[in-house]
Scaffold this motif. Structure first.
Motif, mmCIF file in Angstrom:
data_model
loop_
_atom_site.group_PDB
_atom_site.id
_atom_site.type_symbol
_atom_site.label_atom_id
_atom_site.label_comp_id
_atom_site.label_asym_id
_atom_site.label_seq_id
_atom_site.Cartn_x
_atom_site.Cartn_y
_atom_site.Cartn_z
ATOM 1 N N MET A 301 4.559 -22.105 9.211
ATOM 2 C CA MET A 301 3.363 -23.158 9.223
ATOM 3 C C MET A 301 2.631 -23.116 10.652
ATOM 4 S SD MET A 301 1.756 -25.175 7.237
ATOM 5 C CE MET A 301 2.839 -24.765 5.858
ATOM 6 N N LYS A 302 3.359 -22.765 11.733
ATOM 7 C CA LYS A 302 2.479 -22.559 12.804
ATOM 8 C C LYS A 302 1.241 -21.495 12.760
ATOM 9 C CE LYS A 302 5.898 -23.851 16.254
ATOM 10 N NZ LYS A 302 6.907 -23.109 17.282
ATOM 11 N N LEU A 303 1.838 -20.484 12.247
ATOM 12 C CA LEU A 303 0.787 -19.310 12.151
ATOM 13 C C LEU A 303 -0.215 -19.649 10.931
ATOM 14 C CD1 LEU A 303 3.680 -16.618 11.968
ATOM 15 C CD2 LEU A 303 1.821 -16.911 13.794
ATOM 16 N N ALA A 304 0.305 -20.240 10.082
ATOM 17 C CA ALA A 304 -0.763 -20.590 8.710
ATOM 18 C C ALA A 304 -1.829 -21.562 9.155
ATOM 19 C CB ALA A 304 0.055 -21.349 7.657
ATOM 20 N N PHE A 305 -1.448 -22.680 10.242
ATOM 21 C CA PHE A 305 -2.409 -23.444 10.462
ATOM 22 C C PHE A 305 -3.274 -22.912 11.775
ATOM 23 C CE2 PHE A 305 -0.311 -27.624 9.029
ATOM 24 C CZ PHE A 305 -1.487 -28.191 8.879
ATOM 25 N N THR A 306 -2.646 -21.869 12.669
ATOM 26 C CA THR A 306 -3.498 -21.094 13.492
ATOM 27 C C THR A 306 -4.645 -20.608 12.649
ATOM 28 O OG1 THR A 306 -1.584 -20.949 14.975
ATOM 29 C CG2 THR A 306 -3.538 -19.620 15.490
ATOM 30 N N MET A 436 0.050 -36.579 0.154
ATOM 31 C CA MET A 436 -0.915 -36.880 0.879
ATOM 32 C C MET A 436 -0.740 -37.131 2.308
ATOM 33 S SD MET A 436 -1.034 -41.000 -0.537
ATOM 34 C CE MET A 436 -0.411 -40.515 -2.023
ATOM 35 N N GLY A 437 -2.017 -37.177 3.140
ATOM 36 C CA GLY A 437 -1.568 -37.537 4.315
ATOM 37 C C GLY A 437 -2.050 -36.552 5.617
ATOM 38 N N GLY A 438 -3.220 -36.330 5.837
ATOM 39 C CA GLY A 438 -3.829 -35.716 6.852
ATOM 40 C C GLY A 438 -3.284 -34.274 6.833
ATOM 41 N N PHE A 439 -2.922 -33.526 8.021
ATOM 42 C CA PHE A 439 -2.488 -32.325 8.235
ATOM 43 C C PHE A 439 -0.922 -32.307 7.783
ATOM 44 C CE2 PHE A 439 -6.312 -32.740 10.725
ATOM 45 C CZ PHE A 439 -6.713 -31.638 10.404
ATOM 46 N N MET A 440 -0.365 -33.125 7.356
ATOM 47 C CA MET A 440 1.090 -32.889 6.860
ATOM 48 C C MET A 440 0.882 -32.248 5.320
ATOM 49 S SD MET A 440 4.306 -33.700 7.013
ATOM 50 C CE MET A 440 5.526 -33.178 5.754
ATOM 51 N N GLN A 441 -0.219 -32.595 4.680
ATOM 52 C CA GLN A 441 -0.390 -32.067 3.417
ATOM 53 C C GLN A 441 0.147 -30.708 2.974
ATOM 54 O OE1 GLN A 441 -3.693 -33.826 1.114
ATOM 55 N NE2 GLN A 441 -4.330 -34.753 3.149
ATOM 56 N N PRO A 442 -0.311 -29.745 3.792
ATOM 57 C CA PRO A 442 0.002 -28.267 3.525
ATOM 58 C C PRO A 442 1.485 -28.225 3.862
ATOM 59 C CG PRO A 442 -1.489 -28.284 5.449
ATOM 60 C CD PRO A 442 -1.551 -29.605 4.754
ATOM 61 N N GLN A 443 1.922 -28.702 4.801
ATOM 62 C CA GLN A 443 3.405 -28.680 5.360
ATOM 63 C C GLN A 443 4.138 -29.374 4.220
ATOM 64 O OE1 GLN A 443 4.178 -29.360 9.413
ATOM 65 N NE2 GLN A 443 1.903 -29.894 9.721
ATOM 66 N N GLY A 444 3.553 -30.603 3.614
ATOM 67 C CA GLY A 444 4.490 -31.038 2.563
ATOM 68 C C GLY A 444 4.270 -30.200 1.269
ATOM 69 N N HIS A 445 3.094 -29.443 0.750
ATOM 70 C CA HIS A 445 3.073 -28.614 -0.241
ATOM 71 C C HIS A 445 4.242 -27.519 -0.266
ATOM 72 C CE1 HIS A 445 -1.033 -29.488 -2.006
ATOM 73 N NE2 HIS A 445 -0.437 -30.541 -1.787
ATOM 74 N N TRP A 470 5.113 -30.182 12.145
ATOM 75 C CA TRP A 470 4.656 -29.697 13.149
ATOM 76 C C TRP A 470 3.302 -30.178 13.691
ATOM 77 C CZ3 TRP A 470 0.330 -26.351 13.801
ATOM 78 C CH2 TRP A 470 0.382 -25.818 15.351
ATOM 79 N N MET A 471 3.548 -30.505 14.823
ATOM 80 C CA MET A 471 2.403 -31.315 15.428
ATOM 81 C C MET A 471 1.483 -30.355 16.222
ATOM 82 S SD MET A 471 2.997 -34.202 14.139
ATOM 83 C CE MET A 471 1.782 -35.139 14.890
ATOM 84 N N GLU A 472 1.956 -29.725 17.255
ATOM 85 C CA GLU A 472 1.087 -28.728 18.158
ATOM 86 C C GLU A 472 2.258 -28.126 18.990
ATOM 87 O OE1 GLU A 472 -1.132 -30.896 21.005
ATOM 88 O OE2 GLU A 472 0.061 -32.486 21.194
ATOM 89 N N ASP A 473 1.876 -26.775 19.427
ATOM 90 C CA ASP A 473 2.634 -26.155 20.357
ATOM 91 C C ASP A 473 4.130 -25.874 19.918
ATOM 92 O OD1 ASP A 473 0.434 -26.024 22.129
ATOM 93 O OD2 ASP A 473 1.155 -27.747 23.312
ATOM 94 N N LYS A 474 4.972 -26.557 20.310
ATOM 95 C CA LYS A 474 6.469 -26.511 20.047
ATOM 96 C C LYS A 474 6.880 -27.782 19.452
ATOM 97 C CE LYS A 474 7.614 -22.642 23.038
ATOM 98 N NZ LYS A 474 8.873 -22.109 24.134
ATOM 99 N N LYS A 475 6.094 -28.855 19.490
ATOM 100 C CA LYS A 475 6.312 -30.074 19.108
ATOM 101 C C LYS A 475 6.696 -30.440 17.578
ATOM 102 C CE LYS A 475 4.772 -34.928 19.589
ATOM 103 N NZ LYS A 475 3.672 -35.667 20.130
#
Length: 536
Positions: A301-306, A436-445, A470-475
Motif C-alpha cells: 500500500m505504501k508503494l501504491a500510494f506513492t 468511506m473515510g479519506g485516504f483509508m478508502q483504498p486501504q480498506g478496499h 498506513w499514515m506516512e513514512d513508517k507510521k
C-alpha cells in the motif's frame, strides 16, 4: 462466493444479513429504509441507490451534502457502468489569481477550495438512464425527513458535535454564519436523540426533484449559488454550473485470484487500491492474522500510494497509461522492492475525510455501489443562504505549484479520494463494496477484498476484522482490538505502530455479495458507525 458463513472471529454485535428480493446497506438506518421503500414500490436497485443517497444528505450531513460529489458503479443488463459525478475547478480560477490574493496553498475552508458540485447531476443521470420510478418519487424520503425531522443517531451526533466545536474556532467570517444557522440553529450542535429538521433542505430537494436537477445548474438554485459566490468575490459562476453534467466512464480493474476488482478511473484514488492488489497478487497468503501478511499488505500500500499521488489527476492530464500501471510487469517490479523490513517511501501525508457509502441490490440482478461526499466532514463551511446546500472543499487537494501533476487549472478536476468498489467473477456480478473515510478508502478496499477472497470471511466478518492504516513514512495506525502480538511483531520489522483508542479513523464500509448459484444476497454493515441493512 466461497465464504464461511459461520466463522466470525472478530468482535461485533451484528451477523451477516441474507435476503432474496432486495437489499440496501448504508451507514444510517433511516436512509437504508428509504432505499428499501423504493424497491417495495416497484423500483429497482438504481432507484433505491438514488433515494438512499439523497436521504443521506439530510440524515448524515456530517459526511455529505447536496453540494458535494458522487461516484457510482452500476451493474445492469449484464454489464458494469461507471458514473463520475465530480465537478471541476471554476473556469476563472488560476494559480496566479490565488497568489495575487496572498495564498501560498489552497485553504481548507471558505470559497477558494469550492469546486462545481456534481451530486445532484449524478442522481439525475442515474435515474434517467436506469431508474424505473420518477425522480421526484425517489427524492421524496429525503424531502420528508428534511421537513418532518429525525432524531440524531449516536455516531452522527458525535461527529456533528466535533464539527461544531471545530467550526466555532476556525470559521470567523460572516460568510460562514449560514452554516451555523442551518446546522446549529439553537446555538449548538443538536444532541444524540434530538430532532433536527431543515426547511431549506426541504425546498431545495423539492426543486431538484421537480426539475431533474436542472434548477441546481441552470435555475433558481444556480442563481442563489452564483450570487453567494459573487458577493464574496469568489470564482464559482453561473457559467460553471450551467456547463456541468455528470459523465459516464469506463471502470478500471485488476484480476485478483480469478475475481475482477473494479474501480472508477482517475481522477479518483481507486487506482491506488488496484495498484496495491496488483502488487500482492504475486504472493500466497495462508493466514490473515500473521505478521508476514500484514507487513506485505502495508508495504504494497505504501508503494501504491506513492505511485497514486505521483500520477493521479484529471484523466486528460495523466502522464502514464493506466494499463501500464496495472500491468503484471509493473506489479512485479514494485513487488520486488518489498523486503522483510519496513521501507521509507517518498514523503506523503494523507488527509482526513467525510463521506457516505451505500450498496443496493434487487431481485432482477441490478446492483449499485455508490459513494458521495463533501470532504472533511461538512466541507468548506459554506452553506448557500436559504438552500441548505453545504458546499464541498474538494479543491483543497489541488497544488499551487505549476509543475505539479495535480496543479490547479481552470476547469480541471482534482485528485479525488472517494471510491466505490465492485467485484465480479466470470462476467457475473458478485457485488458492491466500499469503505468511506479519506485516504483509508483504498486501504480498506484492499483489506476487504483480501479478507473475502484470500481468507474466505463472510461480509460481516470481512468488515469487522481489525484494520490497519498506513499514515506516512513508517507510521501505521492500528485499531484498539488489533492483536497486540501482531503489533509487536510489526514493530520488530521497523514499522512505527500507533495503537488508537477508538476506531473512528479506520473507515466505514458496506458489502453486498450475491451467491452466484442461488442468487441469495449476503450483506455486511459497518460496526464502526450507525450502519444498517434493510432487506426484503
Amino acid at each position: 462466493m466461497n465464504v464461511d458463513l459461520q466463522f466470525h472471529p472478530y468482535p461485533s454485535q451484528r451477523m451477516t444479513v441474507m435476503a432474496k428480493r432486495g437489499m440496501v446497506a448504508t451507514s444510517q438506518p433511516l436512509a437504508a429504509q428509504a432505499g428499501l421503500d423504493m424497491l417495495k414500490k416497484g423500483g429497482n436497485a438504481i432507484d433505491a441507490a438514488v433515494a438512499t443517497a439523497a436521504a443521506l444528505t439530510v440524515l448524515e450531513p456530517t459526511s455529505n451534502g447536496i453540494g458535494g460529489d458522487a461516484f457510482a458503479l452500476v451493474w445492469a443488463n449484464g454489464s458494469l457502468y461507471g458514473l463520475d459525478a465530480s465537478g471541476p475547478a471554476p473556469r476563472s480560477i488560476s494559480i496566479e489569481a490565488l497568489k495575487e490574493r496572498g495564498y501560498e496553498k489552497i485553504p481548507v475552508h471558505g470559497w477558494m477550495p469550492v469546486t462545481v458540485p456534481g451530486a445532484p447531476s449524478g442522481w439525475a443521470e442515474l435515474s434517467k438512464r436506469f431508474g424505473r420510478l420518477s425522480f421526484r418519487e425517489v427524492l421524496q424520503p429525503a424531502i420528508d425527513y428534511a421537513e418532518s425531522g429525525y432524531p440524531l443517531t449516536p455516531i452522527l451526533g458525535k461527529y456533528w458535535e466535533f464539527a461544531y466545536q471545530r467550526f466555532k474556532q476556525v470559521l470567523k467570517g460572516e460568510e460562514f454564519q449560514h452554516w451555523f444557522e442551518t446546522f446549529a440553529p439553537s446555538g449548538r450542535a443538536p444532541k444524540i436523540g434530538e430532532m433536527w429538521r431543515s426547511a431549506d433542505h426541504t425546498a431545495t430537494l423539492r426543486s431538484i426533484g421537480d426539475t431533474y436537477g436542472e434548477s441546481f445548474y441552470k435555475g433558481e438554485l444556480a442563481d442563489k449559488i452564483a450570487a453567494f459566490s459573487k458577493k464574496y468575490n469568489a470564482f464559482l459562476s453561473e457559467e460553471d454550473l450551467a456547463g456541468y453534467k455528470a459523465e459516464w466512464v469506463t471502470p478500471i480493474k485488476v484480476n485478483y485470484r480469478g475475481y475482477d476488482v473494479w474501480e472508477i478511473p482517475p481522477s479518483t484514488q481507486g487506482l491506488i487500491a488496484l495498484l496495491g492488489l496488483n502488487i500482492v497478487n504475486g504472493y500466497s497468503f495462508s493466514h490473515r492474522d500473521s505478521v508476514d501478511t500484514i507487513h506485505k499488505q502495508i508495504e504494497a500500500m505504501k508503494l501504491a500510494f506513492t505511485d497514486g499521488k505521483a500520477y493521479i489527476t484529471d484523466p486528460k492530464e495523466m502522464r502514464f497509461q493506466i494499463s501500464e500501471l496495472l500491468s503484471e510487469e509493473y506489479g512485479a517490479r514494485r513487488r520486488a522492492e518489498i523486503s522483510e523490513q519496513a521501507m521509507m517511501p517518498a514523503p506523503y501525508q494523507p488527509a482526513s475525510g467525510g463521506t457516505i457509502y451505500l450498496a443496493t441490490a434487487d431481485v432482477e440482478g441490478n446492483m449499485v455501489s455508490f459513494i458521495q461526499s463533501n470532504y472533511m466532514g461538512f466541507g468548506s463551511g459554506l452553506v448557500v443562504p436559504g438552500t441548505g446546500i453545504a458546499l464541498q472543499n474538494r479543491g483543497y487537494d489541488f497544488s499551487l505549484d505549476p509543475s505539479h501533476h495535480n496543479a490547479l487549472k481552470p476547469g480541471k478536476k482534482t485528485f479525488h479520494t472517494i471510491i466505490p468498489g465492485f467485484l465480479t467473477k466470470g462476467n457475473q456480478a458478485v457485488g458492491p463494496f466500499g469503505v468511506m473515510g479519506g485516504f483509508m478508502q483504498p486501504q480498506g478496499h484492499m483489506q476487504i477484498v483480501m479478507n473475502t477472497i484470500d481468507f474466505h470471511l463472510n461480509p460481516q466478518a470481512a468488515l469487522d476484522a481489525p484494520r490497519w492504516q498506513w499514515m506516512e513514512d513508517k507510521k501505521v495506525r492500528v485499531e484498539p482490538h488489533f492483536p497486540l502480538s501482531l503489533a509487536q511483531a510489526l514493530i520488530r520489522k521497523g514499522h512505527q505502530i500507533e495503537m488508537m483508542v477508538d476506531s473512528g479513523g479506520f473507515g466505514r464500509g458496506q458489502i453486498i455479495w450475491r451467491d452466484l448459484e442461488t442468487g441469495v444476497l449476503m450483506g455486511g454493515t459497518e460496526s464502526r458507525t450507525d450502519g444498517a441493512i434493510a432487506v426484503w
